[in-house]
Design a protein around this motif. Structure first.
Motif, PDB file in Angstrom:
ATOM      1  N   GLY A  54       0.800  -1.225   0.166  1.00  0.00           N
ATOM      2  CA  GLY A  54      -0.092   0.017  -0.111  1.00  0.00           C
ATOM      3  C   GLY A  54       0.841   1.297   0.019  1.00  0.00           C
ATOM      4  O   GLY A  54       0.197   2.546   0.218  1.00  0.00           O
ATOM      5  N   ALA A  55       2.047   1.231  -0.288  1.00  0.00           N
ATOM      6  CA  ALA A  55       2.695   2.294  -0.545  1.00  0.00           C
ATOM      7  C   ALA A  55       2.362   3.340  -1.601  1.00  0.00           C
ATOM      8  O   ALA A  55       2.496   3.145  -2.584  1.00  0.00           O
ATOM      9  CB  ALA A  55       4.542   2.335  -0.524  1.00  0.00           C
ATOM     10  N   ALA A  56       2.049   4.883  -1.084  1.00  0.00           N
ATOM     11  CA  ALA A  56       1.710   5.611  -2.009  1.00  0.00           C
ATOM     12  C   ALA A  56       2.964   6.312  -2.640  1.00  0.00           C
ATOM     13  O   ALA A  56       3.996   6.228  -2.108  1.00  0.00           O
ATOM     14  CB  ALA A  56       1.054   6.849  -1.130  1.00  0.00           C
ATOM     15  N   VAL A  57       2.791   6.378  -3.882  1.00  0.00           N
ATOM     16  CA  VAL A  57       3.806   6.887  -4.645  1.00  0.00           C
ATOM     17  C   VAL A  57       3.884   8.492  -5.078  1.00  0.00           C
ATOM     18  O   VAL A  57       2.751   9.101  -5.472  1.00  0.00           O
ATOM     19  CB  VAL A  57       3.849   6.209  -6.025  1.00  0.00           C
ATOM     20  CG1 VAL A  57       5.034   6.647  -6.859  1.00  0.00           C
ATOM     21  CG2 VAL A  57       3.853   4.756  -5.848  1.00  0.00           C
ATOM     22  N   PRO A  58       5.068   9.328  -4.605  1.00  0.00           N
ATOM     23  CA  PRO A  58       4.721  10.472  -4.971  1.00  0.00           C
ATOM     24  C   PRO A  58       5.002  10.887  -6.218  1.00  0.00           C
ATOM     25  O   PRO A  58       5.503  10.099  -7.116  1.00  0.00           O
ATOM     26  CB  PRO A  58       5.900  11.292  -3.825  1.00  0.00           C
ATOM     27  CG  PRO A  58       7.084   9.924  -4.092  1.00  0.00           C
ATOM     28  CD  PRO A  58       6.099   8.645  -4.181  1.00  0.00           C
ATOM     29  N   THR A  59       4.619  12.133  -6.530  1.00  0.00           N
ATOM     30  CA  THR A  59       4.691  12.724  -7.911  1.00  0.00           C
ATOM     31  C   THR A  59       6.257  12.710  -8.527  1.00  0.00           C
ATOM     32  O   THR A  59       7.211  13.032  -7.764  1.00  0.00           O
ATOM     33  CB  THR A  59       4.357  14.299  -8.081  1.00  0.00           C
ATOM     34  OG1 THR A  59       2.973  14.430  -7.538  1.00  0.00           O
ATOM     35  CG2 THR A  59       4.603  14.704  -9.283  1.00  0.00           C
ATOM     36  N   GLY A  60       6.508  11.873  -9.558  1.00  0.00           N
ATOM     37  CA  GLY A  60       7.876  11.864  -9.977  1.00  0.00           C
ATOM     38  C   GLY A  60       8.617  10.551  -9.474  1.00  0.00           C
ATOM     39  O   GLY A  60       9.703   9.933  -9.823  1.00  0.00           O
ATOM     40  N   GLY A  61       7.787   9.630  -8.349  1.00  0.00           N
ATOM     41  CA  GLY A  61       8.112   8.517  -7.838  1.00  0.00           C
ATOM     42  C   GLY A  61       7.981   7.444  -8.831  1.00  0.00           C
ATOM     43  O   GLY A  61       7.239   7.448  -9.868  1.00  0.00           O
ATOM     44  N   LEU A  68      12.813   8.575  -7.072  1.00  0.00           N
ATOM     45  CA  LEU A  68      12.364   9.755  -7.553  1.00  0.00           C
ATOM     46  C   LEU A  68      12.876  10.457  -8.502  1.00  0.00           C
ATOM     47  O   LEU A  68      14.054  11.036  -8.398  1.00  0.00           O
ATOM     48  CB  LEU A  68      11.833  10.599  -6.273  1.00  0.00           C
ATOM     49  CG  LEU A  68      11.187  11.855  -6.489  1.00  0.00           C
ATOM     50  CD1 LEU A  68       9.484  11.671  -6.230  1.00  0.00           C
ATOM     51  CD2 LEU A  68      11.568  12.927  -5.366  1.00  0.00           C
ATOM     52  N   ARG A  69      12.439  10.768  -9.659  1.00  0.00           N
ATOM     53  CA  ARG A  69      12.935  11.581 -10.713  1.00  0.00           C
ATOM     54  C   ARG A  69      12.935  13.097 -10.133  1.00  0.00           C
ATOM     55  O   ARG A  69      11.979  13.558  -9.753  1.00  0.00           O
ATOM     56  CB  ARG A  69      12.302  11.448 -11.959  1.00  0.00           C
ATOM     57  CG  ARG A  69      12.942  12.142 -13.102  1.00  0.00           C
ATOM     58  CD  ARG A  69      12.532  11.865 -14.489  1.00  0.00           C
ATOM     59  NE  ARG A  69      12.679  12.643 -15.192  1.00  0.00           N
ATOM     60  CZ  ARG A  69      12.396  12.874 -16.515  1.00  0.00           C
ATOM     61  NH1 ARG A  69      11.257  12.066 -17.166  1.00  0.00           N
ATOM     62  NH2 ARG A  69      13.066  13.731 -17.449  1.00  0.00           N
ATOM     63  N   ALA A  70      13.903  13.870 -10.273  1.00  0.00           N
ATOM     64  CA  ALA A  70      14.267  15.218 -10.101  1.00  0.00           C
ATOM     65  C   ALA A  70      13.269  16.008 -10.567  1.00  0.00           C
ATOM     66  O   ALA A  70      12.497  16.881 -10.115  1.00  0.00           O
ATOM     67  CB  ALA A  70      15.703  15.643 -10.173  1.00  0.00           C
ATOM     68  N   TYR A  71      13.160  15.854 -11.800  1.00  0.00           N
ATOM     69  CA  TYR A  71      12.308  16.616 -12.882  1.00  0.00           C
ATOM     70  C   TYR A  71      11.408  15.739 -13.756  1.00  0.00           C
ATOM     71  O   TYR A  71      11.845  15.889 -14.935  1.00  0.00           O
ATOM     72  CB  TYR A  71      13.329  17.757 -13.661  1.00  0.00           C
ATOM     73  CG  TYR A  71      13.891  18.846 -12.910  1.00  0.00           C
ATOM     74  CD1 TYR A  71      13.277  19.774 -12.409  1.00  0.00           C
ATOM     75  CD2 TYR A  71      15.335  18.693 -12.649  1.00  0.00           C
ATOM     76  CE1 TYR A  71      13.966  20.975 -11.539  1.00  0.00           C
ATOM     77  CE2 TYR A  71      15.810  19.643 -11.796  1.00  0.00           C
ATOM     78  CZ  TYR A  71      15.233  20.805 -11.261  1.00  0.00           C
ATOM     79  OH  TYR A  71      15.968  21.864 -10.802  1.00  0.00           O
ATOM     80  N   PRO A  72      10.387  15.353 -13.410  1.00  0.00           N
ATOM     81  CA  PRO A  72       9.510  14.426 -13.925  1.00  0.00           C
ATOM     82  C   PRO A  72       8.941  14.959 -15.153  1.00  0.00           C
ATOM     83  O   PRO A  72       8.817  14.024 -16.189  1.00  0.00           O
ATOM     84  CB  PRO A  72       8.449  13.830 -12.957  1.00  0.00           C
ATOM     85  CG  PRO A  72       8.505  15.001 -12.124  1.00  0.00           C
ATOM     86  CD  PRO A  72       9.843  15.522 -11.870  1.00  0.00           C
ATOM     87  N   ASP A  73       8.573  16.256 -15.378  1.00  0.00           N
ATOM     88  CA  ASP A  73       8.183  16.795 -16.590  1.00  0.00           C
ATOM     89  C   ASP A  73       9.179  17.112 -17.550  1.00  0.00           C
ATOM     90  O   ASP A  73       8.453  17.876 -18.653  1.00  0.00           O
ATOM     91  CB  ASP A  73       7.185  18.076 -16.137  1.00  0.00           C
ATOM     92  CG  ASP A  73       6.128  17.497 -15.191  1.00  0.00           C
ATOM     93  OD1 ASP A  73       5.364  16.530 -15.198  1.00  0.00           O
ATOM     94  OD2 ASP A  73       5.787  18.444 -14.159  1.00  0.00           O
ATOM     95  N   VAL A  74      10.270  17.160 -17.357  1.00  0.00           N
ATOM     96  CA  VAL A  74      11.301  17.583 -18.359  1.00  0.00           C
ATOM     97  C   VAL A  74      11.571  16.604 -19.346  1.00  0.00           C
ATOM     98  O   VAL A  74      11.899  15.562 -19.431  1.00  0.00           O
ATOM     99  CB  VAL A  74      12.869  17.987 -17.761  1.00  0.00           C
ATOM    100  CG1 VAL A  74      13.705  18.209 -18.660  1.00  0.00           C
ATOM    101  CG2 VAL A  74      12.721  19.069 -16.696  1.00  0.00           C
ATOM    102  N   LYS A  75      11.588  17.223 -20.443  1.00  0.00           N
ATOM    103  CA  LYS A  75      11.777  16.130 -21.860  1.00  0.00           C
ATOM    104  C   LYS A  75      13.239  15.940 -21.814  1.00  0.00           C
ATOM    105  O   LYS A  75      14.149  16.955 -21.910  1.00  0.00           O
ATOM    106  CB  LYS A  75      11.349  16.848 -23.223  1.00  0.00           C
ATOM    107  CG  LYS A  75      11.296  15.916 -24.113  1.00  0.00           C
ATOM    108  CD  LYS A  75      10.693  16.638 -25.443  1.00  0.00           C
ATOM    109  CE  LYS A  75      10.857  15.560 -26.711  1.00  0.00           C
ATOM    110  NZ  LYS A  75      10.448  16.323 -28.160  1.00  0.00           N
ATOM    111  N   LEU A  76      13.487  14.808 -21.843  1.00  0.00           N
ATOM    112  CA  LEU A  76      15.158  14.173 -22.001  1.00  0.00           C
ATOM    113  C   LEU A  76      15.287  14.720 -23.439  1.00  0.00           C
ATOM    114  O   LEU A  76      14.782  14.206 -24.461  1.00  0.00           O
ATOM    115  CB  LEU A  76      15.101  12.580 -21.339  1.00  0.00           C
ATOM    116  CG  LEU A  76      14.884  12.707 -20.135  1.00  0.00           C
ATOM    117  CD1 LEU A  76      14.965  10.850 -19.727  1.00  0.00           C
ATOM    118  CD2 LEU A  76      15.672  13.258 -18.880  1.00  0.00           C
ATOM    119  N   LYS A  77      16.692  14.760 -23.513  1.00  0.00           N
ATOM    120  CA  LYS A  77      17.562  14.895 -24.930  1.00  0.00           C
ATOM    121  C   LYS A  77      17.902  13.543 -25.290  1.00  0.00           C
ATOM    122  O   LYS A  77      17.810  12.316 -24.312  1.00  0.00           O
ATOM    123  CB  LYS A  77      18.590  15.680 -24.692  1.00  0.00           C
ATOM    124  CG  LYS A  77      18.684  17.178 -24.230  1.00  0.00           C
ATOM    125  CD  LYS A  77      19.743  18.173 -24.249  1.00  0.00           C
ATOM    126  CE  LYS A  77      19.440  19.440 -23.877  1.00  0.00           C
ATOM    127  NZ  LYS A  77      20.587  20.493 -23.584  1.00  0.00           N
TER     128      LYS A  77
END
Length: 255
Positions: A54-61, A68-77
């Protein structure tokens, strides 16, 4: 541990005159039903977003406690390498890395040059006997991620690391880091509630457990495209001591 065979168990406890075959069959059937129920329960308990049910996952997790990804909304090159950074917010050597090259690593993540993933560990709260200091600090990062301020919180937390190792963090410290990260208004209220409730404690444990499964035994551990920079190497030392070393090490590791 394997479950003893039901028929063997019954045979061992069978009275001299013996019950009827029907009774034995009924008992075996009952045991098998219980075994199935237990198996289903255990399977469901382990089907979670981490190693903790039941572990909730944070935004970017990521599910499974894989960081956890530091900048989940950034488009990778194109061909952007994945940088996995294993840290404990109480780790002074992690703070050395942050001071020397943390800003450059964040800039690369924000520009999409790298995919930066943080893996928060908590073993130092056991070593220093100051639990739950590492846990509440890691939970704070995940709460900040929901406010879109994970990178800012990460920076604020290390900047506020106690000068005396082992002092640890308090909930008040974590809330202060949230403000310093630029979380305001309704988002700050939500952040503070997340901190008070320990909303992501299970995810903290899931991530720490997964780090152990990844074979990580100390912090900071840096991996680039899955390849670890050994802490006995000159590259590792330079990352801790020399500003600007990150670009050289990254280029070397991604040739």
């Amino acid at each position: 541990m394997p479950r003893p065979d039901a028929s063997q168990k019954l045979a061992a406890t069978k009275p001299k005159d013996g019950p009827s075959k029907g009774l034995i069959g009924g008992i075996i059937a009952a045991i098998l039903v219980v075994a199935v129920v237990v198996a289903v329960f255990v399977t469901q308990a382990n089907k979670s977003d981490g190693s903790v049910a039941g572990a909730a996952v944070p935004t970017g997790g990521t599910k499974g406690g894989h960081g956890l990804r530091a900048y989940p909304d950034v488009k990778l090159k194109a061909n952007a390498p994945t940088v996995d950074l294993y840290e404990d917010f109480q780790c002074p050597i992690c703070n050395d890395l942050e001071k020397a090259n943390g800003e450059q690593i964040l800039q690369d993540a924000k520009s999409g040059k790298i995919k930066l993933v943080w893996h928060l560990m908590t073993f130092l709260e056991q070593n220093m006997q100051n639990a739950p200091a590492s846990t509440i600090a890691a939970n704070g990062l995940y709460c900040a991620a929901d406010a879109g301020k994970a990178a800012e919180y990460h920076k604020a937390n290390f900047a506020g690391q106690p000068a005396k190792e082992g002092t640890g963090y308090t909930v008040a410290n974590i809330k202060k880091f949230g403000k310093e990260a630029g979380i305001t208004g309704a988002a700050l209220t939500k952040f503070n509630s997340c901190v008070d409730k320990g909303t992501y404690k299970k995810y903290v444990k899931a991530t720490a457990d997964q780090a152990g499964k990844d074979g990580v035994t100390g912090t900071p551990t840096v991996k680039i495209n899955g390849k670890e920079i050994k802490n006995s190497s000159a590259d590792y030392s330079s990352l801790l001591q020399t500003k600007g070393a990150w670009d050289k090490v990254l280029a070397k590791m991604t040739k």
